[in-house]
Design a protein around this motif. Structure first.
Motif, PDB file in Angstrom:
ATOM      1  N   VAL A   1       2.512   6.916  -1.284  1.00  0.00           N
ATOM      2  CA  VAL A   1       1.288   7.667  -0.838  1.00  0.00           C
ATOM      3  C   VAL A   1       0.838   7.113   0.566  1.00  0.00           C
ATOM      4  N   LEU A   2       0.941   7.606   2.143  1.00  0.00           N
ATOM      5  CA  LEU A   2      -0.265   6.747   2.954  1.00  0.00           C
ATOM      6  C   LEU A   2      -0.731   7.405   3.433  1.00  0.00           C
ATOM      7  N   ILE A   3      -1.939   6.814   2.979  1.00  0.00           N
ATOM      8  CA  ILE A   3      -3.067   7.502   3.386  1.00  0.00           C
ATOM      9  C   ILE A   3      -4.017   6.571   4.207  1.00  0.00           C
ATOM     10  N   GLY A   4      -3.811   6.164   5.231  1.00  0.00           N
ATOM     11  CA  GLY A   4      -3.842   6.465   6.864  1.00  0.00           C
ATOM     12  C   GLY A   4      -4.758   5.155   7.016  1.00  0.00           C
ATOM     13  N   SER A   5      -5.606   5.723   6.479  1.00  0.00           N
ATOM     14  CA  SER A   5      -7.025   4.166   6.248  1.00  0.00           C
ATOM     15  C   SER A   5      -7.863   3.582   5.171  1.00  0.00           C
ATOM     16  N   GLY A   6      -8.008   2.874   5.439  1.00  0.00           N
ATOM     17  CA  GLY A   6      -9.175   1.792   4.736  1.00  0.00           C
ATOM     18  C   GLY A   6      -8.684   0.183   3.949  1.00  0.00           C
ATOM     19  N   HIS A   7      -8.931  -0.055   2.839  1.00  0.00           N
ATOM     20  CA  HIS A   7      -9.276  -1.273   3.150  1.00  0.00           C
ATOM     21  C   HIS A   7      -7.854  -2.016   2.528  1.00  0.00           C
ATOM     22  N   PRO A   8      -7.378  -2.446   3.088  1.00  0.00           N
ATOM     23  CA  PRO A   8      -6.272  -3.282   3.356  1.00  0.00           C
ATOM     24  C   PRO A   8      -6.268  -4.175   1.786  1.00  0.00           C
TER      25      PRO A   8
ATOM     26  N   TRP B   1     -14.726   2.884  -4.175  1.00  0.00           N
ATOM     27  CA  TRP B   1     -14.153   4.068  -4.740  1.00  0.00           C
ATOM     28  C   TRP B   1     -13.038   4.622  -4.804  1.00  0.00           C
ATOM     29  N   ASP B   2     -12.797   5.008  -3.320  1.00  0.00           N
ATOM     30  CA  ASP B   2     -12.241   6.178  -3.101  1.00  0.00           C
ATOM     31  C   ASP B   2     -10.847   5.518  -3.508  1.00  0.00           C
ATOM     32  N   LEU B   3     -10.131   6.042  -4.556  1.00  0.00           N
ATOM     33  CA  LEU B   3      -8.605   5.787  -5.084  1.00  0.00           C
ATOM     34  C   LEU B   3      -7.844   6.787  -5.199  1.00  0.00           C
ATOM     35  N   ARG B   4      -7.442   7.479  -3.973  1.00  0.00           N
ATOM     36  CA  ARG B   4      -7.491   8.832  -4.628  1.00  0.00           C
ATOM     37  C   ARG B   4      -5.832   8.457  -4.018  1.00  0.00           C
ATOM     38  N   HIS B   5      -4.986   6.903  -3.252  1.00  0.00           N
ATOM     39  CA  HIS B   5      -3.309   7.062  -3.839  1.00  0.00           C
ATOM     40  C   HIS B   5      -2.975   6.930  -5.393  1.00  0.00           C
ATOM     41  N   HIS B   6      -4.538   6.662  -5.703  1.00  0.00           N
ATOM     42  CA  HIS B   6      -4.015   6.757  -7.677  1.00  0.00           C
ATOM     43  C   HIS B   6      -3.643   7.295  -8.025  1.00  0.00           C
ATOM     44  N   GLU B   7      -3.842   8.473  -7.911  1.00  0.00           N
ATOM     45  CA  GLU B   7      -3.264   9.589  -8.094  1.00  0.00           C
ATOM     46  C   GLU B   7      -1.860   9.739  -8.293  1.00  0.00           C
ATOM     47  N   ALA B   8      -1.177   9.430  -6.619  1.00  0.00           N
ATOM     48  CA  ALA B   8       0.244   9.328  -6.382  1.00  0.00           C
ATOM     49  C   ALA B   8       0.626   8.710  -7.508  1.00  0.00           C
ATOM     50  N   ILE B   9       0.589   7.468  -7.906  1.00  0.00           N
ATOM     51  CA  ILE B   9       1.338   6.914  -9.226  1.00  0.00           C
ATOM     52  C   ILE B   9       1.677   6.954 -10.573  1.00  0.00           C
ATOM     53  N   TRP B  10       0.085   7.655 -10.157  1.00  0.00           N
ATOM     54  CA  TRP B  10       0.073   8.239 -12.426  1.00  0.00           C
ATOM     55  C   TRP B  10       0.757   9.525 -13.061  1.00  0.00           C
ATOM     56  N   GLY B  11       1.587   8.464 -13.965  1.00  0.00           N
ATOM     57  CA  GLY B  11       2.536   9.738 -14.493  1.00  0.00           C
ATOM     58  C   GLY B  11       2.312   8.913 -15.870  1.00  0.00           C
ATOM     59  N   ASP B  12       3.836   9.737 -16.671  1.00  0.00           N
ATOM     60  CA  ASP B  12       4.098   8.750 -17.812  1.00  0.00           C
ATOM     61  C   ASP B  12       4.160   7.413 -18.036  1.00  0.00           C
ATOM     62  N   ASP B  13       5.572   7.548 -17.144  1.00  0.00           N
ATOM     63  CA  ASP B  13       5.727   5.225 -16.653  1.00  0.00           C
ATOM     64  C   ASP B  13       4.042   4.051 -16.887  1.00  0.00           C
ATOM     65  N   LEU B  14       3.197   4.548 -15.767  1.00  0.00           N
ATOM     66  CA  LEU B  14       2.195   3.511 -15.491  1.00  0.00           C
ATOM     67  C   LEU B  14       1.305   4.066 -17.042  1.00  0.00           C
TER      68      LEU B  14
ATOM     69  N   GLY C   1      -0.366   0.217   2.252  1.00  0.00           N
ATOM     70  CA  GLY C   1      -0.896  -1.245   2.029  1.00  0.00           C
ATOM     71  C   GLY C   1      -2.614  -1.833   1.182  1.00  0.00           C
ATOM     72  N   PHE C   2      -3.232   0.305   1.699  1.00  0.00           N
ATOM     73  CA  PHE C   2      -4.769   0.279   1.272  1.00  0.00           C
ATOM     74  C   PHE C   2      -4.872  -0.046  -0.422  1.00  0.00           C
ATOM     75  N   PHE C   3      -5.679  -0.379  -0.452  1.00  0.00           N
ATOM     76  CA  PHE C   3      -5.730  -0.642  -2.204  1.00  0.00           C
ATOM     77  C   PHE C   3      -6.973   0.284  -2.586  1.00  0.00           C
ATOM     78  N   GLU C   4      -7.953   1.109  -1.589  1.00  0.00           N
ATOM     79  CA  GLU C   4      -8.521   1.464  -1.468  1.00  0.00           C
ATOM     80  C   GLU C   4      -9.427   2.245  -0.182  1.00  0.00           C
ATOM     81  N   GLY C   5     -10.038   4.080  -0.437  1.00  0.00           N
ATOM     82  CA  GLY C   5      -9.462   4.020   0.908  1.00  0.00           C
ATOM     83  C   GLY C   5     -10.902   3.526   1.956  1.00  0.00           C
ATOM     84  N   ASP C   6     -11.192   4.550   2.911  1.00  0.00           N
ATOM     85  CA  ASP C   6     -12.445   4.204   3.483  1.00  0.00           C
ATOM     86  C   ASP C   6     -13.585   3.599   2.638  1.00  0.00           C
ATOM     87  N   GLN C   7     -13.802   4.296   1.574  1.00  0.00           N
ATOM     88  CA  GLN C   7     -14.921   4.020   1.471  1.00  0.00           C
ATOM     89  C   GLN C   7     -15.048   3.795  -0.028  1.00  0.00           C
TER      90      GLN C   7
END
Length: 184
Positions: free
Chosen positions: A145-152, A22-35, A14-20
């Motif tokens: 992906v589960l990032i564990g913490s961040g901004h919901p 512009w921590d958008l590392r979760h975007h890497e888990a969804i980015w691909g040809d379809d997106l 449920g996080f749109f960014e990590g703790d910091q």
């Protein structure tokens, strides 16, 4: 009349960014040809992109000089953009206007345009626009992906809002794109 669509990517927890910021590392888990293809379709159909000031600050640092995704950079740079800010008075990114009265400006633009208006990121702005009834649709990219913490994306407590699932699409990375109409 244009529809106003909020587009967010969140981690499965449920996080749109990590703790910091512009921590958008979760975007890497969804980015691909379809997106990528979906992003290009959004660029072709959208009449306006809307950002809050913080999201604008990050976007303007990236897209005007991006060479990794030329087709995406082309639409991001050329499409009309609107920034909601009480502190900015002008914007350096091409085709960008600034407003300190986002409600009045979105109502005006929604009435004169047919093409959808997309709010990219900008969680605080999205919450405000939901509260005043200006969001027609939530489009959520659920990254596998589960990032564990961040901004919901939806911190509690939230006012109850009824949503109706319009579409759900599993994409090539295992992510899911959810489209919800805001019904109340």
């Amino acid at each position: 009349m244009a529809r106003i669509i909020a587009w967010e990517i969140i981690s499965l927890d449920g996080f749109f960014e990590g703790d910091q910021p512009w921590d958008l590392r979760h975007h890497e888990a969804i980015w691909g040809d379809d997106l990528r293809d979906m992003s290009l379709r959004i660029g072709a159909e959208a009449g306006l992109l809307v950002f809050g000031r913080k999201t604008y600050d990050g976007m303007v640092q990236y897209w005007p000089t991006d060479i990794t995704e030329p087709a995406l950079a082309n639409y991001m740079n050329s499409i009309p953009k609107l920034v909601a800010s009480r502190t900015m008075t002008s914007a350096s990114w091409q085709n960008t206007e600034v407003t300190d009265d986002i409600v009045t400006e979105l109502l005006r633009r929604r009435d004169i345009n047919e093409q959808p208006i997309f709010i990219f990121g900008s969680a605080t702005l999205m919450h405000f626009l939901l509260d005043v009834g200006l969001i027609d649709e939530l489009m959520i990219g659920l990254a596998p992906v589960l990032i564990g913490s961040g901004h919901p994306l939806f911190p509690s407590p939230q006012a109850k809002r009824d949503l109706r699932l319009v579409d759900a699409q599993v994409i090539d990375t295992g992510g899911v794109i959810l489209h919800y109409a805001v019904t109340a």
